[in-house]
Design a protein around this motif. Sequence first.
Motif, PDB file in Angstrom:
ATOM      1  N   ASP A  69       4.214  -2.494   0.775  1.00 52.91           N
ATOM      2  CA  ASP A  69       3.032  -2.486  -0.075  1.00 52.91           C
ATOM      3  C   ASP A  69       1.823  -3.047   0.662  1.00 52.91           C
ATOM      4  O   ASP A  69       1.084  -3.877   0.158  1.00 52.91           O
TER       5      ASP A  69
ATOM      6  N   ARG B  43      -0.324  -4.388 -12.178  1.00 54.68           N
ATOM      7  CA  ARG B  43      -0.323  -4.411 -10.722  1.00 54.68           C
ATOM      8  C   ARG B  43      -0.351  -2.984 -10.200  1.00 54.68           C
ATOM      9  O   ARG B  43       0.393  -2.130 -10.647  1.00 54.68           O
ATOM     10  N   GLU B  44      -1.215  -2.729  -9.237  1.00 52.87           N
ATOM     11  CA  GLU B  44      -1.357  -1.401  -8.663  1.00 52.87           C
ATOM     12  C   GLU B  44      -0.933  -1.462  -7.202  1.00 52.87           C
ATOM     13  O   GLU B  44      -1.463  -2.252  -6.423  1.00 52.87           O
ATOM     14  N   THR B  45       0.031  -0.643  -6.826  1.00 48.41           N
ATOM     15  CA  THR B  45       0.485  -0.615  -5.437  1.00 48.41           C
ATOM     16  C   THR B  45      -0.485   0.216  -4.607  1.00 48.41           C
ATOM     17  O   THR B  45      -1.320   0.943  -5.132  1.00 48.41           O
ATOM     18  N   TRP B  46      -0.327   0.135  -3.290  1.00 46.81           N
ATOM     19  CA  TRP B  46      -1.189   0.920  -2.408  1.00 46.81           C
ATOM     20  C   TRP B  46      -0.893   2.404  -2.543  1.00 46.81           C
ATOM     21  O   TRP B  46      -1.796   3.233  -2.396  1.00 46.81           O
TER      22      TRP B  46
ATOM     23  N   ARG C 186       7.461   6.398  -4.360  1.00 48.43           N
ATOM     24  CA  ARG C 186       7.969   5.460  -5.367  1.00 48.43           C
ATOM     25  C   ARG C 186       9.495   5.477  -5.411  1.00 48.43           C
ATOM     26  O   ARG C 186      10.128   4.433  -5.562  1.00 48.43           O
TER      27      ARG C 186
END
Length: 176
Positions: A140, A56-59, A78
């Motif tokens: 997010d 999963r890649e966050t914005w 983060r």
Amino acid sequence: MSKAMRKLKVSMAASPWDLGQTTAAQLRGKTFEKVMVVNRETGKSENPDGAIRARRETWVDRYERKEQLTAAQAHVARALAFAAEGERQRDPLAALGVVDASGQVDRAAAYVDRRRRFHRMWADVPQFARPVVAHVVLGDGSLGSLCGGGRDQARHLDRLQRGLEALVERCQKKKD
């Protein structure tokens, strides 16, 4: 046996390993990468099984990859998100919240410490940047979902960058 049954061929094509659900909603925001293993004999990274992993890649990660956020800004974003979620960012055992030498876990004290850290960091975010930082870092969400057009998106990106930069400067001053 019928003609249709004779023409039917069984395929043993390699599956892309277990990626979980593959619906559009499940794939949104994920990055697919090969699982690389270092070969002890050659010292090179290999993927002998052809395994694929979904991450999963966050914005914040996306904006850092596109070089719209610096590494320091992404790091502090983060840290703010981890404090808001109540996770420890370095030591996974510290998340258990052991507070004294007896080994007893005081979850209430650990929760209060996490919330205190979040509120200290949140107080350092400038007022003008709080809605954008809350939307992108804590929620997010993308900048595109926050605004309508390109000019608005550039303005919100500027607010996000300046807000995170102020937080970076504040954290550096506290270290000195």
